[in-house]
Design a protein around this motif. Structure first.
Motif, PDB file in Angstrom:
ATOM      1  N   VAL A 126     -28.569 -29.436  -8.086  1.00 56.46           N
ATOM      2  CA  VAL A 126     -28.365 -29.682  -6.659  1.00 56.46           C
ATOM      3  C   VAL A 126     -29.404 -28.933  -5.832  1.00 56.46           C
ATOM      4  CG1 VAL A 126     -26.760 -29.395  -4.745  1.00 56.46           C
ATOM      5  CG2 VAL A 126     -25.906 -30.078  -7.006  1.00 56.46           C
ATOM      6  N   SER A 127     -30.049 -29.649  -4.926  1.00 58.04           N
ATOM      7  CA  SER A 127     -31.045 -29.028  -4.047  1.00 58.04           C
ATOM      8  C   SER A 127     -30.360 -28.224  -2.953  1.00 58.04           C
ATOM      9  CB  SER A 127     -31.919 -30.117  -3.409  1.00 58.04           C
ATOM     10  OG  SER A 127     -32.501 -30.954  -4.374  1.00 58.04           O
ATOM     11  N   SER A 128     -31.073 -27.231  -2.412  1.00 60.18           N
ATOM     12  CA  SER A 128     -30.564 -26.510  -1.247  1.00 60.18           C
ATOM     13  C   SER A 128     -30.558 -27.460  -0.051  1.00 60.18           C
ATOM     14  CB  SER A 128     -31.457 -25.302  -0.952  1.00 60.18           C
ATOM     15  OG  SER A 128     -32.744 -25.741  -0.548  1.00 60.18           O
ATOM     16  N   PRO A 129     -29.773 -27.151   0.999  1.00 63.04           N
ATOM     17  CA  PRO A 129     -29.721 -28.060   2.161  1.00 63.04           C
ATOM     18  C   PRO A 129     -31.098 -28.357   2.753  1.00 63.04           C
ATOM     19  CG  PRO A 129     -27.937 -26.463   2.272  1.00 63.04           C
ATOM     20  CD  PRO A 129     -28.799 -26.043   1.127  1.00 63.04           C
ATOM     21  N   GLY A 130     -31.918 -27.321   2.897  1.00 65.32           N
ATOM     22  CA  GLY A 130     -33.239 -27.542   3.474  1.00 65.32           C
ATOM     23  C   GLY A 130     -34.109 -28.415   2.588  1.00 65.32           C
ATOM     24  N   ALA A 131     -34.105 -28.101   1.286  1.00 66.01           N
ATOM     25  CA  ALA A 131     -34.905 -28.906   0.359  1.00 66.01           C
ATOM     26  C   ALA A 131     -34.383 -30.329   0.293  1.00 66.01           C
ATOM     27  CB  ALA A 131     -34.887 -28.262  -1.027  1.00 66.01           C
ATOM     28  N   LEU A 132     -33.064 -30.483   0.367  1.00 72.71           N
ATOM     29  CA  LEU A 132     -32.479 -31.819   0.329  1.00 72.71           C
ATOM     30  C   LEU A 132     -32.924 -32.641   1.533  1.00 72.71           C
ATOM     31  CD1 LEU A 132     -30.585 -33.963  -0.769  1.00 72.71           C
ATOM     32  CD2 LEU A 132     -28.685 -32.788   0.368  1.00 72.71           C
ATOM     33  N   ALA A 133     -32.905 -32.036   2.701  1.00 71.17           N
ATOM     34  CA  ALA A 133     -33.337 -32.757   3.898  1.00 71.17           C
ATOM     35  C   ALA A 133     -34.780 -33.224   3.768  1.00 71.17           C
ATOM     36  CB  ALA A 133     -33.171 -31.867   5.126  1.00 71.17           C
ATOM     37  N   ASP A 134     -35.632 -32.351   3.224  1.00 72.73           N
ATOM     38  CA  ASP A 134     -37.040 -32.721   3.031  1.00 72.73           C
ATOM     39  C   ASP A 134     -37.167 -33.871   2.029  1.00 72.73           C
ATOM     40  OD1 ASP A 134     -37.798 -30.751   4.794  1.00 72.73           O
ATOM     41  OD2 ASP A 134     -38.281 -29.276   3.229  1.00 72.73           O
ATOM     42  N   GLU A 135     -36.394 -33.801   0.941  1.00 75.15           N
ATOM     43  CA  GLU A 135     -36.486 -34.852  -0.076  1.00 75.15           C
ATOM     44  C   GLU A 135     -35.969 -36.179   0.448  1.00 75.15           C
ATOM     45  OE1 GLU A 135     -36.517 -33.775  -4.543  1.00 75.15           O
ATOM     46  OE2 GLU A 135     -34.677 -32.878  -3.732  1.00 75.15           O
ATOM     47  N   VAL A 136     -34.873 -36.142   1.178  1.00 75.26           N
ATOM     48  CA  VAL A 136     -34.339 -37.383   1.746  1.00 75.26           C
ATOM     49  C   VAL A 136     -35.351 -37.998   2.704  1.00 75.26           C
ATOM     50  CG1 VAL A 136     -32.585 -38.335   3.294  1.00 75.26           C
ATOM     51  CG2 VAL A 136     -31.917 -36.788   1.463  1.00 75.26           C
ATOM     52  N   ALA A 137     -35.942 -37.180   3.557  1.00 78.08           N
ATOM     53  CA  ALA A 137     -36.930 -37.686   4.514  1.00 78.08           C
ATOM     54  C   ALA A 137     -38.116 -38.310   3.778  1.00 78.08           C
ATOM     55  CB  ALA A 137     -37.405 -36.558   5.427  1.00 78.08           C
ATOM     56  N   ALA A 138     -38.558 -37.667   2.693  1.00 76.08           N
ATOM     57  CA  ALA A 138     -39.700 -38.184   1.933  1.00 76.08           C
ATOM     58  C   ALA A 138     -39.355 -39.505   1.253  1.00 76.08           C
ATOM     59  CB  ALA A 138     -40.144 -37.161   0.896  1.00 76.08           C
ATOM     60  N   VAL A 139     -38.157 -39.605   0.700  1.00 78.02           N
ATOM     61  CA  VAL A 139     -37.743 -40.837   0.028  1.00 78.02           C
ATOM     62  C   VAL A 139     -37.675 -41.988   1.023  1.00 78.02           C
ATOM     63  CG1 VAL A 139     -35.810 -42.001  -1.116  1.00 78.02           C
ATOM     64  CG2 VAL A 139     -36.507 -39.731  -1.874  1.00 78.02           C
ATOM     65  N   LEU A 140     -37.038 -41.752   2.167  1.00 79.08           N
ATOM     66  CA  LEU A 140     -36.855 -42.828   3.123  1.00 79.08           C
ATOM     67  C   LEU A 140     -38.155 -43.209   3.823  1.00 79.08           C
ATOM     68  CD1 LEU A 140     -33.420 -41.892   4.738  1.00 79.08           C
ATOM     69  CD2 LEU A 140     -33.904 -43.263   2.713  1.00 79.08           C
ATOM     70  N   ALA A 141     -39.037 -42.254   4.005  1.00 79.67           N
ATOM     71  CA  ALA A 141     -40.316 -42.557   4.664  1.00 79.67           C
ATOM     72  C   ALA A 141     -41.285 -43.239   3.702  1.00 79.67           C
ATOM     73  CB  ALA A 141     -40.943 -41.274   5.219  1.00 79.67           C
ATOM     74  N   GLY A 142     -41.137 -42.939   2.402  1.00 81.50           N
ATOM     75  CA  GLY A 142     -42.090 -43.469   1.437  1.00 81.50           C
ATOM     76  C   GLY A 142     -41.974 -44.953   1.192  1.00 81.50           C
ATOM     77  N   ARG A 143     -40.751 -45.481   1.303  1.00 83.46           N
ATOM     78  CA  ARG A 143     -40.467 -46.903   1.114  1.00 83.46           C
ATOM     79  C   ARG A 143     -40.664 -47.367  -0.328  1.00 83.46           C
ATOM     80  NH1 ARG A 143     -44.072 -47.550   5.264  1.00 83.46           N
ATOM     81  NH2 ARG A 143     -45.286 -49.008   4.027  1.00 83.46           N
ATOM     82  N   HIS A 144     -41.286 -46.555  -1.180  1.00 81.71           N
ATOM     83  CA  HIS A 144     -41.546 -46.950  -2.556  1.00 81.71           C
ATOM     84  C   HIS A 144     -40.494 -46.332  -3.486  1.00 81.71           C
ATOM     85  CE1 HIS A 144     -45.306 -48.461  -1.021  1.00 81.71           C
ATOM     86  NE2 HIS A 144     -45.660 -47.244  -0.612  1.00 81.71           N
ATOM     87  N   ASP A 145     -40.468 -46.796  -4.717  1.00 80.36           N
ATOM     88  CA  ASP A 145     -39.523 -46.269  -5.692  1.00 80.36           C
ATOM     89  C   ASP A 145     -39.711 -44.754  -5.829  1.00 80.36           C
ATOM     90  OD1 ASP A 145     -37.873 -45.686  -7.822  1.00 80.36           O
ATOM     91  OD2 ASP A 145     -38.892 -46.995  -9.255  1.00 80.36           O
ATOM     92  N   PRO A 146     -38.677 -43.969  -5.560  1.00 80.77           N
ATOM     93  CA  PRO A 146     -38.836 -42.510  -5.640  1.00 80.77           C
ATOM     94  C   PRO A 146     -38.854 -41.986  -7.064  1.00 80.77           C
ATOM     95  CG  PRO A 146     -36.575 -43.066  -5.084  1.00 80.77           C
ATOM     96  CD  PRO A 146     -37.339 -44.358  -5.086  1.00 80.77           C
ATOM     97  N   GLY A 147     -38.531 -42.796  -8.045  1.00 82.11           N
ATOM     98  CA  GLY A 147     -38.470 -42.345  -9.432  1.00 82.11           C
ATOM     99  C   GLY A 147     -37.066 -41.876  -9.786  1.00 82.11           C
ATOM    100  N   VAL A 148     -36.771 -41.884 -11.073  1.00 79.68           N
ATOM    101  CA  VAL A 148     -35.429 -41.560 -11.551  1.00 79.68           C
ATOM    102  C   VAL A 148     -35.042 -40.134 -11.203  1.00 79.68           C
ATOM    103  CG1 VAL A 148     -34.020 -41.227 -13.624  1.00 79.68           C
ATOM    104  CG2 VAL A 148     -35.486 -43.248 -13.413  1.00 79.68           C
ATOM    105  N   GLU A 149     -35.909 -39.180 -11.468  1.00 78.97           N
ATOM    106  CA  GLU A 149     -35.562 -37.762 -11.265  1.00 78.97           C
ATOM    107  C   GLU A 149     -35.222 -37.490  -9.802  1.00 78.97           C
ATOM    108  OE1 GLU A 149     -37.871 -33.489 -11.333  1.00 78.97           O
ATOM    109  OE2 GLU A 149     -38.306 -34.912 -12.957  1.00 78.97           O
ATOM    110  N   THR A 150     -36.079 -37.930  -8.896  1.00 78.23           N
ATOM    111  CA  THR A 150     -35.841 -37.682  -7.470  1.00 78.23           C
ATOM    112  C   THR A 150     -34.594 -38.416  -6.988  1.00 78.23           C
ATOM    113  OG1 THR A 150     -38.185 -37.317  -7.023  1.00 78.23           O
ATOM    114  CG2 THR A 150     -36.806 -37.949  -5.165  1.00 78.23           C
ATOM    115  N   PHE A 151     -34.462 -39.683  -7.339  1.00 74.39           N
ATOM    116  CA  PHE A 151     -33.322 -40.460  -6.870  1.00 74.39           C
ATOM    117  C   PHE A 151     -32.003 -39.841  -7.324  1.00 74.39           C
ATOM    118  CE2 PHE A 151     -30.123 -43.775  -7.431  1.00 74.39           C
ATOM    119  CZ  PHE A 151     -30.094 -44.338  -6.165  1.00 74.39           C
ATOM    120  N   GLU A 152     -31.900 -39.513  -8.599  1.00 72.04           N
ATOM    121  CA  GLU A 152     -30.640 -38.987  -9.126  1.00 72.04           C
ATOM    122  C   GLU A 152     -30.343 -37.589  -8.581  1.00 72.04           C
ATOM    123  OE1 GLU A 152     -28.350 -40.409 -10.857  1.00 72.04           O
ATOM    124  OE2 GLU A 152     -29.273 -42.217 -11.657  1.00 72.04           O
TER     125      GLU A 152
END
Length: 465
Positions: free
Chosen positions: A8-34
């Motif tokens: 589980v990511s920390s809240p701050g890291a999670l917010a950054d990862e979510v923003a990157a996934v949604l902004a990227g529009r491309h497949d985030p990959g299995v590790e990041t998505f899960e």
């Protein structure tokens, strides 16, 4: 409970990862998505208001249609930060489900899990972590970890979600320590006996497979865009017992799969990803068979590619059989360059893990070339690239030792020279010895064409000269 790259990511890291996934529009990959999926679930359980504050400003609207995994993540985040609808029942989400296409069986399972997660978040009934969160990059869940997670649910008085538990069970496979089975038997949860029985039998049973060639004969070449000239080889499987204990969207997986069944889709590009393989990591044959028409379309039509899918098949935990080898065969001669590169990596990965059946792949290549389905120049290009990487030469020779005799009879002489040159390099670099009568006979013919020169090189390499 969730460790390693999926912790589980920390809240701050999670917010950054979510923003990157949604902004990227491309497949985030299995590790990041899960990891992001499980982190959103966990933080909703711990402190929903804090999560909403951290993620509330993340935009979830798209100017360009994003990858399916991105749309799914946006829906999960919206359910986590939106208002709680306690009057809704998250358990009734599959009541109206209808199977539309057997090719999409694994996507139905993935969608049932994420749909259940979103419904549970909207209903204000979160869980501390997902039972189905992977234990490693292939998507597999270690049996002992599943039992530990269920024991934690039991202590907290939380009921497992049927789709989440079903996905977790499908991600378990292989030999299981008897002590883990006994630990499952000691669970007080209603699902305990079912989990113990599943682990005891080693996971999902392996169905009987068959290989089926498309009816008809190869046609004359055509200039029509999208016209398919050759004939495909596909793989089907018999029914699998045990579907009744799973939610209805899982049932398609258990049905007999007819490989030439009609389908409303063309190539199902969003389904041919590594995520699809991780739904059933101990059964890559199933993923390959169900989506083989899409893989083939990249070789004999203008189909879109599926490079991450091909690599995931080769890296999966389960055995690589006829469907996986057939998928690699199509990939080695695919029109998209990314698919060819991925097929090369898949070929080498199979060889490095001791899972490559060179004779099987060689036979498939020979027949598909004979059927007019694969283009020999593209196949030659891929095999040349494979020879240049570590362990690649041995893998290529293992394939060509079987394929060459048939290919020499079926394709144009000007193509043979390049292919025999690749074979000679593979034999020399791998230290192969022996001989092929067809090559020896060709090498002894008079002349100095590229075909004859490369045949002599291969003959000499096999003789150790």
């Amino acid at each position: 409970m969730i460790k390693g790259e999926f912790a589980v990511s920390s809240p701050g890291a999670l917010a950054d990862e979510v923003a990157a996934v949604l902004a990227g529009r491309h497949d985030p990959g299995v590790e990041t998505f899960e990891r992001v999926l499980n982190s959103v679930v966990s933080h909703t359980f711990r402190d929903r208001e804090a999560l909403a504050a951290a993620l509330g400003s993340v935009p979830r609207e798209f100017e360009v249609n994003p990858h399916g995994q991105v749309r799914c993540m946006a829906g999960i985040v919206g359910a986590a930060v939106g208002p709680v609808r306690a009057e809704e029942s998250w358990e009734s989400g599959v009541a109206g489900w209808l199977e539309l296409c057997q090719h999409a069986a694994l996507d139905y399972i993935a969608s049932a899990r994420t749909g259940e997660i979103a419904a549970r978040l909207r209903a204000g009934d979160p869980v501390p972590f997902l039972l189905s969160a992977p234990s490693g990059p292939t998507g597999a869940v270690e049996p002992y970890e599943l039992v530990e997670r269920l024991a934690a649910y039991e202590r907290l008085g939380i009921r497992p979600g049927p789709a989440d538990l079903g996905q977790a069970l499908l991600r378990c496979g292989g030999p299981v320590d008897p002590e883990v089975v006994r630990a499952a038997e000691r669970l007080k949860l209603e699902e305990g006996p079912r989990v113990a029985a599943w682990l005891r039998q080693g996971g999902l049973p392996r169905p009987a497979w068959w290989r089926e060639r498309e009816a008809g004969e190869p046609e004359r070449p055509s200039r029509r865009r999208g016209a398919r000239i050759g004939r495909r080889i596909l793989v089907g499987h018999e029914a699998v017992e045990g579907r009744g204990a799973f939610p209805r969207p899982f049932w398609s997986l258990f049905r007999t799969f007819e490989p030439h069944i009609s389908c409303p889709h063309w190539s199902l590009p969003d389904y041919r990803t590594a995520h699809t393989v991780t739904v059933l990591p101990w059964h890559p044959e199933t993923a390959a068979a169900r989506l083989m028409t899409g893989i083939a379309s990249a070789a004999d039509q203008d189909g879109s590619g599926s490079p991450s899918f091909l690599e995931a098949l080769a890296s999966a935990d389960g055995p690589a059989g006829p469907a996986v080898h057939l998928a690699v065969a199509y990939g080695l001669a695919s029109v998209p360059e990314g698919d060819r590169q991925a097929a090369v990596r898949a070929l080498v990965a199979l060889a490095s893990r001791g899972r490559l059946d060179g004779e099987l792949l060689g036979r498939e290549l020979t027949e598909l070339v004979g059927l007019g389905t694969l283009r020999v120049p593209l196949l030659t290009e891929s095999l040349r690239a494979a020879v240049a990487v570590p362990q690649g030469a041995g893998a290529v020779w293992a394939v060509l030792a079987t394929a060459l005799p048939g290919l020499l009879d079926r394709t144009r002489p000007q193509v043979h020279g390049a292919l025999l040159g690749v074979a000679a390099d593979a034999a020399r670099l791998s230290g192969a010895r022996g001989g092929l009568p067809e090559v020896t006979a060709l090498a002894e013919r008079p002349g100095s064409s590229l075909l004859l020169r490369q045949a002599r090189r291969l003959r000499d390499a096999l003789a150790g000269a």
